[in-house]
Enzyme design. Structure first.
Site, PDB file in Angstrom:
ATOM      1  CD  GLU A 110    -137.877  28.313 -50.755  1.00  0.00           C
ATOM      2  OE1 GLU A 110    -137.595  28.975 -49.750  1.00  0.00           O
ATOM      3  OE2 GLU A 110    -137.099  28.174 -51.716  1.00  0.00           O
ATOM      4  CB  SER A 158    -135.577  23.880 -55.537  1.00  0.00           C
ATOM      5  OG  SER A 158    -135.426  22.704 -54.780  1.00  0.00           O
ATOM      6  CD  GLU A 159    -134.354  29.510 -52.835  1.00  0.00           C
ATOM      7  OE1 GLU A 159    -133.551  28.570 -53.023  1.00  0.00           O
ATOM      8  OE2 GLU A 159    -134.857  29.738 -51.720  1.00  0.00           O
ATOM      9  CG  PHE A 167    -135.396  36.424 -46.713  1.00  0.00           C
ATOM     10  CD1 PHE A 167    -135.214  37.513 -45.864  1.00  0.00           C
ATOM     11  CD2 PHE A 167    -136.049  35.300 -46.220  1.00  0.00           C
ATOM     12  CE1 PHE A 167    -135.670  37.474 -44.552  1.00  0.00           C
ATOM     13  CE2 PHE A 167    -136.506  35.263 -44.911  1.00  0.00           C
ATOM     14  CZ  PHE A 167    -136.319  36.356 -44.067  1.00  0.00           C
ATOM     15  CG  ASP A 181    -131.019  38.882 -48.714  1.00  0.00           C
ATOM     16  OD1 ASP A 181    -130.101  39.654 -48.435  1.00  0.00           O
ATOM     17  OD2 ASP A 181    -132.217  39.100 -48.411  1.00  0.00           O
ATOM     18  CG  HIS A 188    -131.792  36.152 -44.287  1.00  0.00           C
ATOM     19  ND1 HIS A 188    -130.591  35.491 -44.283  1.00  0.00           N
ATOM     20  CD2 HIS A 188    -132.728  35.189 -44.469  1.00  0.00           C
ATOM     21  CE1 HIS A 188    -130.793  34.191 -44.430  1.00  0.00           C
ATOM     22  NE2 HIS A 188    -132.075  33.974 -44.551  1.00  0.00           N
TER      23      HIS A 188
END
Lengths: 330, 329
Positions: free
Chosen positions: B29, B59-60, B83, B85, B129
């Site tokens: 991203e 869209s991880e 991140f 997270d 985060h």
């Protein structure tokens, strides 16, 4: 049949199969069915450990799609993947040995029924997590874009409710990846009817992302071949990801412990009338003047002999030896 | 003297890898046109073009699975999960697809991919985060977990990670991005993943950490030195593979060891350090213990977050208490 108006119109005609080619595909479908029957029997005898998810009833889908593919293409199958593997020409003995947990198994007994991998035959993996095949093929398409290959993902209608489906179809579309997404809609996600857990139509989900998409009769080998040929050609030509919803039905339970009590009355019998093996036999007899029942029966008998030999060899094969294994590729 | 900034080391490692091998690609991203939200990848899109460096949807799972699938089919993808997270969104692809492929395929192939992620607290980013997800993945066979502490290591270890044939999770501490290091100390020797480093030698106590914690340990060691306590500092550099030998050799010398982890005490990698020294070095132990964060989510408010994290003061005070010496003023 539903589909985008422009999806099928620009495709060159698919060359018809010779009788020998048609018989070879029929043989492959019979092999898948008899392989699955065998796994079931060996499971009940305690020879196949764990669990199994059989492809019986859906043979025309994988066989039809695979008949269009080239060696440079890659396929991601599901945990119901024995048919996906065999359709690609994976050695059935090595596949059976894998089910039996033997050292001679396709993955040395490390994978089992749900996770078969055979890179030499283009099978990048079978995925035990619903939707995993969609992600795997999307990545494969990213690599194959360089070589003119196409990546195929098989998955059930249940996978269209997973994040993988929406994320990856969108990803493939915006990056124009040569992927073919084949949804094998067998009407049930495990034990639950599709309509109880799925909003809208499956094919509409792909259409809203502007993938060329159509719904086909997944039990009709020729219909599958036609749709796959058109979709693969478009993907190979830079047309981006393609979607096929193949309507089909599994003749067995979801997995080894499922008797299928949730089926609607008469549903199984109705689908058995449309058994893809029966339809393919009838299709061959109808299409080829020189074809006859005896040829088809001989094919059945030939597969039967092969299966018998495979069972004997598989049960005689040694188990792998426990011991240290490499965690990483050096 | 010329210096190397941590974020520039990341960029340089990717740049050199893209230049050296056509199979290397970079995506994530905002990594391409924007150059990365932490400014780690500027200029690479312009240099290598959209086929090799590109932006993705948010869209991880798709990003990570696309990396996995492309790695199985011959590419060497480097992806950024902005991140750490956000890694739970990509868990299936990392844990079930990439990490298991080599073994369950019967070693037919491997998955040469690198997942980069910015991690760590101290930036007032709040509970979701700021985490250090390394320990979530330390428990996954087939996955390498790399956690550099310096610009020189970031450069060398990221190049080694991209050259590695296995899936690698490469963690970048957000508080290190602006750290600079003198260029002369940047070596170009190849490093192997899985080797800890003794960054300061000492005889009295061993301080073990990763990433930002290593700098904190060095500062603590300098202050301890002023009262005559000579601390040895070990940078683990990778959480998996886990270097037992360097830990045990240091313990044999100092007989006291503390693991400093920026992460929850329970189930953290510091517990693994203690397990290793207890299991294999019991006869060398006078004292071993852990400093980690409390077992609750990371707070946002600056005084809460500052008190939550194990810093230099905490390390110095803890060592003095365990050694029974007066803390330096």
């Amino acid at each position: 049949m539903t589909g985008l108006a422009d999806s099928a119109s620009q495709t060159p005609a698919l060359a018809p199969l010779s009788l020998d080619q048609a018989l070879a595909l029929y043989r492959r479908m019979v092999l898948i069915r008899r392989f699955e029957d065998t796994v079931q029997v060996l499971f009940q005898r305690g020879e196949v450990p764990g669990t199994t998810h059989l492809y019986s009833g859906q043979e025309a889908v994988a066989t039809g799609v695979a008949s269009i593919l080239e060696p440079r293409d890659r396929v991601a199958g599901t945990y119901r993947g024995h048919g996906h593997a065999l359709s690609l020409g994976v050695d059935p003995q090595a596949l059976l040995d894998e089910m039996l947990g033997r050292a001679s198994g396709l993955c040395g007994g490390r994978a089992g029924s749900m996770n078969v991998i055979d890179l030499a035959h283009g099978l990048m993996g079978c995925y035990g997590i619903v939707g995993g095949s969609i992600g795997a093929a999307t990545g494969a398409a990213l690599a194959l874009k360089r070589s003119g290959g196409v990546a195929v993902a098989y998955f059930g209608e249940g996978a269209t409710n997973q994040g993988y489906f929406h994320e990856c179809l969108n990803f493939a579309k915006v990056h124009n990846l040569p992927a073919l997404y084949v949804c094998e809609n067998n009407l049930y996600g495990e034990f639950t009817p599709m309509e109880d857990v799925t909003a809208g139509r499956i094919v509409a989900r792909a259409q809203t992302l502007e993938l060329p998409a159509e719904t086909i009769d997944g039990n009709d080998l020729w219909a599958v071949r036609a749709a796959a040929a058109a979709a693969v050609a478009r993907a190979r030509d830079g047309g981006g990801p393609q979607f096929i919803e193949a309507l089909t039905y599994r003749f067995v339970g979801h997995s080894r412990s499922d008797p299928g009590a949730y089926r609607k009355p008469g549903e199984l019998d109705a689908w058995r009338q449309r058994d893809p093996l029966k339809l393919t036999r009838a299709g061959i007899l109808e299409r080829y003047e020189t074809a006859d029942e005896a040829q088809l029966d001989a094919t059945d008998a030939d597969v039967e002999r092969q299966i018998e030999q495979m069972i004997a060899a598989g049960l005689a094969a040694p188990y792998p030896t426990p011991g240290p294994a490499a965690e990483f590729k050096a | 003297m010329p210096t190397l900034e941590f974020r520039e080391a990341i960029r340089q490692a990717i740049d050199e890898s893209l230049a050296a091998d056509e199979r290397v690609i970079l995506f994530g991203e905002d990594v391409a046109v924007a150059g990365g939200v932490f400014v780690t990848t500027p200029g690479l899109y312009e240099k290598y073009g959209p086929e090799r460096v590109f932006d993705t949807p948010i869209s991880e799972l798709a990003i990570t699975s696309a990396a996995y699938g492309s790695a199985v089919c011959g590419l060497r993808p480097v992806i950024e999960i902005m991140f750490g997270d956000f890694l739970p969104l990509a868990m299936d692809s990392i844990v079930n697809q990439a990490a298991k492929f080599f073994y369950i395929s019967g070693e037919q192939g491997s998955v040469p991919l690198v997942v980069r992620a910015a991690v760590g607290a101290g930036g007032r980013f709040g509970a979701i985060h700021s985490q250090n997800p390394g320990t979530w993945f330390q428990n996954v066979p087939g996955l390498k977990v790399v956690a550099p502490s310096t610009p020189a290591d970031a450069l060398a270890l990221l190049k080694a990670s991209i050259a590695d044939d296995n899936p690698v999770l490469f963690l970048e501490h957000k508080r290190l991005y602006s750290v600079k290091q003198e260029l002369e100390s940047v070596g170009d020797e190849p490093v192997s993943l899985g080797q800890a480093r003794v960054v300061r030698e000492g005889l009295d106590v061993t301080l073990v950490s990763i990433m930002k914690g290593v700098g904190d340990c060095l500062e603590a060691a300098a202050r301890l030195s002023s009262i005559g306590v000579q601390a040895e500092v070990i940078d683990l550099r990778t959480l998996r593979p886990f270097d037992h030998d360097t830990l045990l050799a240091s313990l044999a010398k100092t007989n006291r060891l503390v693991a400093i982890e920026e992460g929850p005490l329970t189930g953290g990698w510091a517990g693994e350090v203690l397990a290793v020294v207890a299991e294999h070095g019991l006869h060398d132990i006078d004292d071993v213990w852990r400093l980690a964060t409390p077992d609750h989510p990371i707070p946002f408010s600056p005084p809460l977050e500052d008190a939550f994290l194990p810093g230099v003061d905490t390390i110095v005070a803890s060592v003095c208490e365990r050694l029974g010496v007066q803390a330096p003023r």
